[in-house]
Write an enzyme that holds these catalytic residues in place. Structure first.
Site, PDB file in Angstrom:
ATOM      1  N   ARG B  23       0.823  -1.233   0.000  1.00  0.00           N
ATOM      2  CA  ARG B  23       0.000   0.000   0.000  1.00  0.00           C
ATOM      3  C   ARG B  23       0.850   1.273   0.000  1.00  0.00           C
ATOM      4  O   ARG B  23       0.445   2.305   0.547  1.00  0.00           O
ATOM      5  CB  ARG B  23      -0.979   0.039   1.177  1.00  0.00           C
ATOM      6  CG  ARG B  23      -2.048  -1.036   1.114  1.00  0.00           C
ATOM      7  CD  ARG B  23      -3.203  -0.698   2.050  1.00  0.00           C
ATOM      8  NE  ARG B  23      -4.124  -1.813   2.156  1.00  0.00           N
ATOM      9  CZ  ARG B  23      -5.094  -2.081   1.272  1.00  0.00           C
ATOM     10  NH1 ARG B  23      -5.288  -1.270   0.260  1.00  0.00           N
ATOM     11  NH2 ARG B  23      -5.877  -3.131   1.415  1.00  0.00           N
ATOM     12  N   ARG B  27      -3.134   6.260   1.335  1.00  0.00           N
ATOM     13  CA  ARG B  27      -3.638   7.406   2.073  1.00  0.00           C
ATOM     14  C   ARG B  27      -2.662   8.058   3.045  1.00  0.00           C
ATOM     15  O   ARG B  27      -2.916   9.167   3.521  1.00  0.00           O
ATOM     16  CB  ARG B  27      -4.903   7.001   2.845  1.00  0.00           C
ATOM     17  CG  ARG B  27      -6.153   7.033   1.978  1.00  0.00           C
ATOM     18  CD  ARG B  27      -7.401   6.908   2.838  1.00  0.00           C
ATOM     19  NE  ARG B  27      -7.558   5.541   3.321  1.00  0.00           N
ATOM     20  CZ  ARG B  27      -8.304   5.190   4.365  1.00  0.00           C
ATOM     21  NH1 ARG B  27      -8.953   6.114   5.053  1.00  0.00           N
ATOM     22  NH2 ARG B  27      -8.404   3.931   4.738  1.00  0.00           N
ATOM     23  N   ARG B  36      -7.326  11.969  -4.140  1.00  0.00           N
ATOM     24  CA  ARG B  36      -8.576  11.359  -3.667  1.00  0.00           C
ATOM     25  C   ARG B  36      -9.623  12.403  -3.266  1.00  0.00           C
ATOM     26  O   ARG B  36     -10.805  12.086  -3.161  1.00  0.00           O
ATOM     27  CB  ARG B  36      -8.297  10.396  -2.513  1.00  0.00           C
ATOM     28  CG  ARG B  36      -7.810   9.004  -2.955  1.00  0.00           C
ATOM     29  CD  ARG B  36      -8.873   8.257  -3.753  1.00  0.00           C
ATOM     30  NE  ARG B  36     -10.174   8.277  -3.105  1.00  0.00           N
ATOM     31  CZ  ARG B  36     -10.505   7.523  -2.074  1.00  0.00           C
ATOM     32  NH1 ARG B  36      -9.660   6.657  -1.587  1.00  0.00           N
ATOM     33  NH2 ARG B  36     -11.707   7.628  -1.529  1.00  0.00           N
ATOM     34  N   ASP B  72      -6.903  -2.683  -7.340  1.00  0.00           N
ATOM     35  CA  ASP B  72      -7.539  -3.355  -6.212  1.00  0.00           C
ATOM     36  C   ASP B  72      -7.817  -4.798  -6.596  1.00  0.00           C
ATOM     37  O   ASP B  72      -8.083  -5.086  -7.768  1.00  0.00           O
ATOM     38  CB  ASP B  72      -8.850  -2.657  -5.831  1.00  0.00           C
ATOM     39  CG  ASP B  72      -9.370  -3.171  -4.505  1.00  0.00           C
ATOM     40  OD1 ASP B  72      -8.964  -2.617  -3.468  1.00  0.00           O
ATOM     41  OD2 ASP B  72     -10.146  -4.145  -4.500  1.00  0.00           O
ATOM     42  N   TYR B 147     -14.329 -12.941  -0.498  1.00  0.00           N
ATOM     43  CA  TYR B 147     -15.020 -11.651  -0.635  1.00  0.00           C
ATOM     44  C   TYR B 147     -16.328 -11.804  -1.411  1.00  0.00           C
ATOM     45  O   TYR B 147     -17.350 -11.205  -1.066  1.00  0.00           O
ATOM     46  CB  TYR B 147     -14.135 -10.648  -1.371  1.00  0.00           C
ATOM     47  CG  TYR B 147     -13.165  -9.903  -0.498  1.00  0.00           C
ATOM     48  CD1 TYR B 147     -13.604  -9.028   0.494  1.00  0.00           C
ATOM     49  CD2 TYR B 147     -11.802 -10.040  -0.672  1.00  0.00           C
ATOM     50  CE1 TYR B 147     -12.709  -8.328   1.280  1.00  0.00           C
ATOM     51  CE2 TYR B 147     -10.885  -9.344   0.110  1.00  0.00           C
ATOM     52  CZ  TYR B 147     -11.344  -8.491   1.089  1.00  0.00           C
ATOM     53  OH  TYR B 147     -10.461  -7.801   1.868  1.00  0.00           O
TER      54      TYR B 147
END
Lengths: 347, 347
Positions: B23, B27, B36, B72, B147
């Site tokens: 990652r 963020r 974003r 993703d 998922y």
């Protein structure tokens, strides 16, 4: 239904493994849901008559070999002067995010602060079949600290773990006070009638071995030692602890809970012959119905047969959506098990 | 910044371990958050220019030794004809809760369905320093299935696990189709410029060894084998897999990711000398600041020194609240490491 449970905890010969289920007094039971329609979770914890009633429900329905007091590990928020809300997971109104917040804590004696826990234990012990042992419980200090620092459930408990690295001395001050409180809380449960105690270390598995031994194991050992004079079996259950088993071995408890990830024979190899093991059927297997339950449970029984002591349980709390038919099939299977007494003699 | 990464993956001599961070385009970076603020997560994934831009951000700032394509694991919902929303965790509109839902799936070729992924990879490869390798990625089949069946993130993935016990044949049909799709997806990423691929098996750790080998490892092996002809390093990262390492050893990948729970030397003992290891600094250590980061990272460096190959990384994705100063300290430490080349020769 008998003292099978206490004998298995002490690694004495038993004709079959005792069976109880983590969260056996809970939402998978219609009679529990009926009560929860009338009262919320904390009211249930705080009302001894109701807490006693739901504690007894699974014993009446399934004849489990031990009862566990209906309560919550976060009832200790009250003697700590912290507010906790259940929505439905616990939320701490003012988490302990700073050294100042930790050092400001004023801890009240639990017997004065949360007398309803012990009153519920007394009621259960009074109403329960004398041959069925009652288990008291608490969180292990690290897990309690993790909730109080983080402010609730979390996938990684990053605020709690940050504090271990950033402020290790403050973390130890908090853990020591929580450990003292936990000893008082479990001692009071035993005085009120509990004949065994379980420490839940639900978040220990988030730590590597170094952090675990320094911050979790150390204070678990402190609590376990502080309960020694009570002479009741002490059960320690660290979730997701496959990587920690060589350290868990040193916790001092008579019984080690094992989650579903690690087969009982593998865990026994790591944990040695001086402890009984408790577990470890995957709670998800029960969701697939009675046949899948029996298949998976048979494998747990088979692996448990050579242990010095085996308390049959799930490897985690029973899930709210579990069909009753799966639990019935599990009870039938375990109750029908017969073990030659000689094979279970301690080594 | 160099081909250190590919050499370490192949267990060739390197003067210091390469460093990248799961990652790393995310963020914790102000320049990522700035983008974003203008576009949502899926728009970012679907816009090659923007996906390429954020892929390159951490390389420009920190000089990491590899870039990983910004994307993703659930972009594959689109060729599967399923809708996924990020709020911010993934939510599948119509989870695969029945055998019928599984058998109704119509899978489109990913190169036609999600061309923007591969276009982003082409752009990155065009703009990136030629000496910095690009990593493509996907979920391992079990994690993708988990998922899709569960419908989103979950603590225990109980619906997904229920299906394994209740409908094993349907589960295998789904897993095979997801495995084929994953091979196509990773092959297309490599054709677009990726020089290594990583399979994320984020939920494998919820399985015991029996379920893992039957439902997760088997289809990981299938994907790994399906990529062999591409001759790029294949990295397999199963989270929370301490209890699974003897099985993970058989996955066929050149590089095994290790989470922060298991020390690298302990993992190496379980995984053997034929793989390089990637990891495994606890991402929570970085939250405690540069000093704690350096202390914890030094221990990872020390344990990595004797490995046949070591790619330095965190043991899980970097957390959004990570201070940049911690990342800077980590980069400085790892970039200053010097290893005698002889000591890193493969055994």
């Amino acid at each position: 239904m008998s003292d099978l449970f206490l004998r298995a905890c002490r690694r004495e010969p038993v004709e079959r493994p005792p069976l109880w289920i983590m969260r056996q007094a809970g939402r998978y039971l219609p009679e529990y849901r009926a009560i929860r329609e009338r009262v919320d979770f904390m009211t249930l914890c705080r009302t001894p008559e109701l807490a006693a009633e739901v504690t007894l429900q699974p014993i009446a329905r399934f004849g489990f070999d031990a009862a566990i007091l209906f309560s919550d590990i976060l009832v200790l928020a009250e003697p700590l002067g912290l507010e906790v809300d259940f929505r439905p997971g616990p939320v701490v109104a003012t988490p302990l995010r700073s050294v100042e917040a930790i050092d400001r804590l004023e801890i009240k004696p639990p017997e004065a602060s949360i007398p309803w826990v012990y009153e519920a234990a007394r009621l259960v012990r009074h109403e329960l079949d004398p041959r069925v042992p009652l288990i008291g419980f608490a969180a292990a200090p690290f897990t309690l600290a993790a909730y109080l620092i983080e402010g609730g459930g979390s996938r990684l408990f990053e605020s709690a773990k940050r504090l271990l690295w950033a402020e290790p001395q403050a973390a130890h001050r908090l853990l020591q006070r929580l450990a003292d409180l936990t000893v008082q809380h479990l001692t009071a449960q035993v005085r009120a009638g509990a004949q065994a105690v379980q420490l839940f270390d639900t978040w220990a598995g988030l730590l590597d071995r170094q952090l675990y031994t320094e911050f979790a194991l150390r204070w678990t050992q402190y609590v376990v030692a502080g309960l020694a004079h009570l002479a009741v079996p002490r059960i320690y259950f660290a979730l997701d602890a496959a990587h920690l088993l060589p350290d868990v071995r040193r916790c001092g408890a008579e019984v080690i809970g094992v989650d579903w990830r690690t087969a009982l024979d593998v865990a026994a190899h790591e944990l040695g012959a001086n402890v009984a093991l408790q577990g470890n059927l995957d709670p998800c297997a029960l969701l697939a119905g009675p046949e899948a339950t029996v298949r998976a449970a048979q494998s747990v029984l088979d692996r448990g047969r050579a242990l010095p002591g085996h308390v049959f349980n799930l490897g985690h709390g029973i899930l709210p959506t579990t069909p009753l038919s799966s639990v019935e099939a599990l009870v039938e299977l375990v109750h029908a098990e017969r073990r030659p007494l000689a094979a279970t003699l301690p080594a």
